[in-house]
Design an enzyme around this catalytic site. Structure first.
Site, mmCIF file in Angstrom:
data_model
loop_
_atom_site.group_PDB
_atom_site.id
_atom_site.type_symbol
_atom_site.label_atom_id
_atom_site.label_comp_id
_atom_site.label_asym_id
_atom_site.label_seq_id
_atom_site.Cartn_x
_atom_site.Cartn_y
_atom_site.Cartn_z
ATOM 1 N N LYS A 14 0.843 -1.211 0.000
ATOM 2 C CA LYS A 14 0.000 0.000 0.000
ATOM 3 C C LYS A 14 0.870 1.250 0.000
ATOM 4 O O LYS A 14 2.052 1.206 0.403
ATOM 5 C CB LYS A 14 -0.949 0.016 1.199
ATOM 6 C CG LYS A 14 -0.284 0.084 2.587
ATOM 7 C CD LYS A 14 0.009 1.491 3.078
ATOM 8 C CE LYS A 14 0.708 1.512 4.437
ATOM 9 N NZ LYS A 14 1.371 2.771 4.785
ATOM 10 N N PRO A 100 9.613 -3.901 0.200
ATOM 11 C CA PRO A 100 10.717 -3.490 1.078
ATOM 12 C C PRO A 100 10.236 -3.280 2.505
ATOM 13 O O PRO A 100 9.084 -2.901 2.726
ATOM 14 C CB PRO A 100 11.188 -2.165 0.461
ATOM 15 C CG PRO A 100 10.035 -1.655 -0.313
ATOM 16 C CD PRO A 100 9.208 -2.842 -0.735
ATOM 17 N N ALA A 103 9.550 0.804 4.920
ATOM 18 C CA ALA A 103 9.372 1.655 3.740
ATOM 19 C C ALA A 103 8.082 2.462 3.792
ATOM 20 O O ALA A 103 7.908 3.405 3.029
ATOM 21 C CB ALA A 103 9.380 0.784 2.479
ATOM 22 N N GLY A 107 4.544 -3.555 4.354
ATOM 23 C CA GLY A 107 5.122 -4.888 4.145
ATOM 24 C C GLY A 107 4.589 -5.924 5.122
ATOM 25 O O GLY A 107 4.021 -6.935 4.715
ATOM 26 N N GLY A 108 4.715 -5.647 6.421
ATOM 27 C CA GLY A 108 4.253 -6.580 7.448
ATOM 28 C C GLY A 108 2.739 -6.643 7.518
ATOM 29 O O GLY A 108 2.147 -7.729 7.605
ATOM 30 N N SER A 110 0.532 -6.027 5.179
ATOM 31 C CA SER A 110 -0.044 -6.690 3.993
ATOM 32 C C SER A 110 0.028 -8.197 4.132
ATOM 33 O O SER A 110 -0.930 -8.912 3.809
ATOM 34 C CB SER A 110 0.698 -6.285 2.718
ATOM 35 O OG SER A 110 0.641 -4.916 2.539
ATOM 36 N N ASP A 142 -2.399 -0.591 10.510
ATOM 37 C CA ASP A 142 -2.621 -0.647 9.053
ATOM 38 C C ASP A 142 -3.244 -1.969 8.600
ATOM 39 O O ASP A 142 -3.575 -2.130 7.427
ATOM 40 C CB ASP A 142 -1.282 -0.485 8.303
ATOM 41 C CG ASP A 142 -0.724 0.916 8.447
ATOM 42 O OD1 ASP A 142 -1.460 1.817 8.883
ATOM 43 O OD2 ASP A 142 0.468 1.105 8.107
HETATM 44 O O1 C5P Z 1 0.105 -0.540 14.859
HETATM 45 P P1 C5P Z 1 1.535 -0.705 14.449
HETATM 46 O O2 C5P Z 1 2.196 -1.856 15.147
HETATM 47 O O3 C5P Z 1 1.730 -0.723 12.979
HETATM 48 O O4 C5P Z 1 2.266 0.618 14.945
HETATM 49 C C1 C5P Z 1 3.624 0.683 15.285
HETATM 50 C C2 C5P Z 1 3.858 1.867 16.184
HETATM 51 O O5 C5P Z 1 3.636 3.085 15.442
HETATM 52 C C3 C5P Z 1 2.939 1.976 17.382
HETATM 53 O O6 C5P Z 1 3.441 1.267 18.481
HETATM 54 C C4 C5P Z 1 2.910 3.469 17.631
HETATM 55 O O7 C5P Z 1 4.065 3.882 18.322
HETATM 56 C C5 C5P Z 1 3.008 4.064 16.233
HETATM 57 N N1 C5P Z 1 1.685 4.402 15.659
HETATM 58 C C6 C5P Z 1 0.979 5.485 16.166
HETATM 59 N N2 C5P Z 1 -0.245 5.792 15.631
HETATM 60 C C7 C5P Z 1 -0.765 5.079 14.603
HETATM 61 C C8 C5P Z 1 -0.057 3.978 14.072
HETATM 62 C C9 C5P Z 1 1.175 3.664 14.630
HETATM 63 O O8 C5P Z 1 1.441 6.167 17.073
HETATM 64 N N3 C5P Z 1 -1.955 5.423 14.106
#
Ligand code: C5P
Length: 297
Positions: A14, A100, A103, A107-108, A110, A142
């Site tokens: 994405k 990648p 990026a 990646g994870g 998806s 995501d």
């Molecule tokens: O949810 P995910 O594991 O992808 O997010 C990784 C980190 O990115 C979270 O622990 C947080 O610190 C930050 N994040 C955030 N707000 C979001 C998405 C991610 O603060 N909407």
């Protein structure tokens, strides 16, 4: 009881066409207004169920986690728990990793979304896409989008999604040689005083008008401030110099994409940029987050 012993799926990447931070939750997660777009660059997940027991991830990309920290593993655990499914054998997931990492291309996430969809097929659990996205919401911000795919306005921390019409265009995505961790990007963003904001309504009007330029004018990603990277600025400039209507960093970076009227124009730009980047891919918007390649009983 499995319906199929083998299921092979594509997990589409994405990009974020715009990204604004509109608040912070008590748990530190950031509330977003972001428009995400699935693109036809993808990983392949090959799930095979054999006699025995356990779970294994295989992948020949160096550094790819093969343990419980991998979102594929977490997807399997969450699916099993939510549906009370007994895999009834050993499940091996072989990953062809093309997207990648670090990026901003999901990646994870998806892989996680595609894994949930693949398990739903393998075990005939017939969960609808919203139920799958709900399972995904506990696994990453995501993941709901990546489970559903297409073009969507994502709000909350990303888990509230509204389907939008897709743009007609081509993208050229390059990844400068910098890696940005998502938590770091948000932490850095929090320290910025009075950041410029996105004009969501104008962006959405531009997208709905199907006039590519009207959408491109309002493309904006507030996390670019946090990235503070000359490499990213340079990639944006190179894409525009090569003919992109506009260019932007996706997610928390570090991949950068340019928007082109069609694939031919993106190809001309790719020829110019290929010598500068290891990752330089032309792709199209796509209306799904995963695709079934094959099944075997
Ligand atoms: O949810 P995910 O594991 O992808 O997010 C990784 C980190 O990115 C979270 O622990 C947080 O610190 C930050 N994040 C955030 N707000 C979001 C998405 C991610 O603060 N909407």
């Amino acid at each position: 009881m499995a319906v199929y012993s083998n299921v092979k799926v594509k997990a589409y990447g994405k990009i974020n066409l715009m990204l604004d931070v509109v608040g912070v939750r008590d748990d530190g997660y950031h509330m977003l207004n972001t428009v995400m777009q699935s693109v036809d660059v993808f990983d392949v997940l090959d799930l095979t169920l054999t006699d025995g027991e356990g779970f294994e991830i295989k992948c020949d990309r160096e550094g790819f986690p093969l343990d419980k920290s991998n979102l594929i593993w977490k997807a399997a655990d969450a699916f099993r728990e939510h549906t009370k499914t007994d895999f009834g054998g050993k499940l091996t997931v072989t990953v062809e990793k093309n997207l990648p990492s670090m990026a901003g291309m999901g990646g994870g996430s998806s892989d996680c979304g595609a894994m949930l969809n693949a398990l739903n097929i393998m075990f005939g659990t017939l969960l609808d896409e919203d139920e799958l996205a709900k399972i995904g919401a506990d696994l990453g911000a995501d993941v709901p989008f990546c489970t559903l795919g297409g073009t969507r306005l994502c709000q909350g921390i990303g888990e509230i999604t509204h389907k939008l019409s897709s743009p007609h265009c081509a993208f050229l995505i390059v990844k400068p040689d910098v890696s940005i961790s998502t938590p770091d990007a948000f932490r850095k963003y929090d320290r910025i005083v009075n950041p410029q904001r996105c004009q969501l309504d104008y962006f959405l009007k531009g997208l709905a008008s199907e006039k590519l330029l009207s959408m491109c004018i309002y493309m904006f990603n507030v996390l670019e401030y946090a990235a503070e990277s000359e490499e990213i600025e340079l990639a944006k400039k190179r894409l525009k110099d090569a003919g992109a209507y506009n260019s932007m960093m996706t997610g928390s970076g570090s991949a950068v994409f340019g928007v082109f009227e069609n694939e031919e124009l993106a190809k001309i730009a790719a020829e110019k940029l290929k010598p500068c980047y290891n990752y330089c891919e032309i792709c199209k918007p796509i209306k799904k987050g995963f695709e079934l390649i094959s099944v075997q009983r």
